[in-house]
Design an enzyme around this catalytic site. Structure first.
Site, mmCIF file in Angstrom:
data_model
loop_
_atom_site.group_PDB
_atom_site.id
_atom_site.type_symbol
_atom_site.label_atom_id
_atom_site.label_comp_id
_atom_site.label_asym_id
_atom_site.label_seq_id
_atom_site.Cartn_x
_atom_site.Cartn_y
_atom_site.Cartn_z
ATOM 1 N N PRO A 89 0.798 -1.238 0.000
ATOM 2 C CA PRO A 89 0.000 0.000 0.000
ATOM 3 C C PRO A 89 0.822 1.274 0.000
ATOM 4 O O PRO A 89 1.837 1.376 0.682
ATOM 5 C CB PRO A 89 -0.827 -0.112 1.289
ATOM 6 N N ASN A 90 0.332 2.214 -0.791
ATOM 7 C CA ASN A 90 0.873 3.585 -0.906
ATOM 8 C C ASN A 90 2.182 3.671 -1.678
ATOM 9 O O ASN A 90 2.672 4.769 -1.957
ATOM 10 C CB ASN A 90 1.024 4.239 0.477
ATOM 11 N N ARG A 97 5.092 10.859 -2.732
ATOM 12 C CA ARG A 97 4.682 10.655 -1.339
ATOM 13 C C ARG A 97 5.842 10.928 -0.395
ATOM 14 O O ARG A 97 6.918 10.328 -0.561
ATOM 15 C CB ARG A 97 4.273 9.182 -1.239
ATOM 16 N N TYR A 151 10.947 8.947 1.382
ATOM 17 C CA TYR A 151 10.978 7.895 0.357
ATOM 18 C C TYR A 151 11.645 8.307 -0.954
ATOM 19 O O TYR A 151 11.733 7.498 -1.874
ATOM 20 C CB TYR A 151 9.547 7.415 0.079
ATOM 21 N N ASN A 194 7.999 -5.469 -0.441
ATOM 22 C CA ASN A 194 7.832 -4.330 0.455
ATOM 23 C C ASN A 194 6.338 -4.269 0.765
ATOM 24 O O ASN A 194 5.546 -3.780 -0.044
ATOM 25 C CB ASN A 194 8.312 -3.025 -0.180
ATOM 26 N N ALA A 211 2.849 -0.693 5.130
ATOM 27 C CA ALA A 211 2.333 -0.720 6.512
ATOM 28 C C ALA A 211 1.779 -2.089 6.910
ATOM 29 O O ALA A 211 1.699 -2.399 8.110
ATOM 30 C CB ALA A 211 1.265 0.355 6.676
ATOM 31 N N HIS A 253 3.564 -4.278 9.459
ATOM 32 C CA HIS A 253 3.426 -4.099 10.902
ATOM 33 C C HIS A 253 2.081 -4.588 11.433
ATOM 34 O O HIS A 253 1.817 -4.475 12.627
ATOM 35 C CB HIS A 253 3.598 -2.609 11.253
ATOM 36 N N ASP A 309 1.413 -15.441 7.000
ATOM 37 C CA ASP A 309 1.004 -16.834 6.742
ATOM 38 C C ASP A 309 1.169 -17.194 5.266
ATOM 39 O O ASP A 309 1.545 -18.321 4.934
ATOM 40 C CB ASP A 309 -0.459 -17.047 7.148
ATOM 41 N N GLU A 355 12.247 -9.497 2.593
ATOM 42 C CA GLU A 355 11.511 -8.305 3.054
ATOM 43 C C GLU A 355 12.386 -7.078 2.821
ATOM 44 O O GLU A 355 13.556 -7.076 3.210
ATOM 45 C CB GLU A 355 11.203 -8.456 4.552
ATOM 46 N N HIS A 374 12.525 -2.597 2.929
ATOM 47 C CA HIS A 374 11.949 -1.287 3.228
ATOM 48 C C HIS A 374 12.892 -0.223 2.706
ATOM 49 O O HIS A 374 14.123 -0.370 2.803
ATOM 50 C CB HIS A 374 11.725 -1.111 4.733
ATOM 51 N N ILE A 375 12.304 0.824 2.188
ATOM 52 C CA ILE A 375 13.085 1.939 1.658
ATOM 53 C C ILE A 375 13.737 2.703 2.816
ATOM 54 O O ILE A 375 14.924 3.011 2.794
ATOM 55 C CB ILE A 375 12.168 2.864 0.833
ATOM 56 N N SER A 376 12.924 2.985 3.827
ATOM 57 C CA SER A 376 13.417 3.752 4.982
ATOM 58 C C SER A 376 13.971 2.798 6.041
ATOM 59 O O SER A 376 13.669 1.595 6.037
ATOM 60 C CB SER A 376 12.267 4.575 5.572
ATOM 61 N N ARG A 414 12.361 5.253 13.005
ATOM 62 C CA ARG A 414 11.065 5.932 12.892
ATOM 63 C C ARG A 414 10.155 5.562 14.078
ATOM 64 O O ARG A 414 10.630 5.057 15.085
ATOM 65 C CB ARG A 414 10.451 5.580 11.532
ATOM 66 N N ARG A 454 6.535 1.062 13.816
ATOM 67 C CA ARG A 454 7.180 0.490 12.615
ATOM 68 C C ARG A 454 8.309 -0.469 12.967
ATOM 69 O O ARG A 454 8.963 -1.027 12.089
ATOM 70 C CB ARG A 454 7.735 1.609 11.720
HETATM 71 C C1 DQA Z 1 8.011 1.164 4.258
HETATM 72 C C2 DQA Z 1 7.990 1.418 5.766
HETATM 73 C C3 DQA Z 1 6.600 1.214 6.326
HETATM 74 O O1 DQA Z 1 6.595 1.447 7.723
HETATM 75 C C4 DQA Z 1 5.616 2.161 5.679
HETATM 76 O O2 DQA Z 1 4.325 1.910 6.149
HETATM 77 C C5 DQA Z 1 5.673 2.113 4.201
HETATM 78 C C6 DQA Z 1 6.976 2.011 3.536
HETATM 79 C C7 DQA Z 1 9.385 1.500 3.637
HETATM 80 O O3 DQA Z 1 9.614 1.049 2.524
HETATM 81 O O4 DQA Z 1 10.194 2.197 4.237
HETATM 82 O O5 DQA Z 1 4.659 2.246 3.517
HETATM 83 O O6 DQA Z 1 7.741 -0.199 4.027
#
Ligand code: DQA
Length: 138
Positions: free
Chosen positions: A10-11, A18, A23, A72, A75, A78, A85, A96, A98-100, A105, A109
């Site tokens: 998502p997002n 964004r 990001y 990725n 959210a 979390h 599963d 897995e 994550h960009i950040s 943070r 998270r």
């Molecule tokens: C994220 C970190 C997550 O906490 C956040 O909800 C995202 C992006 C990252 O790539 O840093 O949507 O997965």
């Protein structure tokens, strides 16, 4: 040729627009095209969804035939026992990403439901996190 899926949650369709201070200002499409050019020996696929169920469906779809998934989950990382599963249910390794650096943070998270079922976790390197994950699957 290895078949690898990059799956964004998502997002992440809004990358480049964004929260650019967190990001970055590059769109994922632009970055993905660069990866395809840089790794001609990988059969690289990309999918994105804002829906938990659609992400699970995609994991089921590729999880028995692809060589790896770079996920990725945004959210849902979390919150989602269902995605955790799904990762446990499939055969192919999932990395897995994550960009950040989520550990720098908010505390909500800091916990990932999915890490336990993933082969490894790469985070905090910006979009390069995806490339490092791809290297790890070579
Ligand atoms: C994220 C970190 C997550 O906490 C956040 O909800 C995202 C992006 C990252 O790539 O840093 O949507 O997965």
């Amino acid at each position: 040729m290895k078949k690898i899926l990059i799956l964004n949650g998502p997002n992440l369709n809004l990358l480049g627009q964004r929260e650019t201070s967190v990001y970055g200002d590059r769109s994922f499409d632009e970055f993905f095209n660069e990866l395809v050019d840089r790794y001609p020996d990988v059969d690289l696929h990309y999918a994105q969804s804002n829906s938990e169920g659609a992400l699970i469906d995609k994991l089921h779809e590729v999880g028995f035939s692809f060589d790896g998934v770079i996920l990725n989950a945004g959210a849902y990382t979390h919150t989602s026992i269902a995605i955790a599963d799904a990762i446990a249910a499939i055969n192919c390794p999932v990395i897995e990403v994550h960009i950040s650096n989520v550990h720098q943070r908010e505390s909500f998270r800091h916990h990932s439901f999915i890490s336990k079922n993933c082969k490894g976790v790469i985070l905090g390197f910006g979009l390069d996190s995806y490339r490092l994950a791809l290297e790890s699957l070579q």
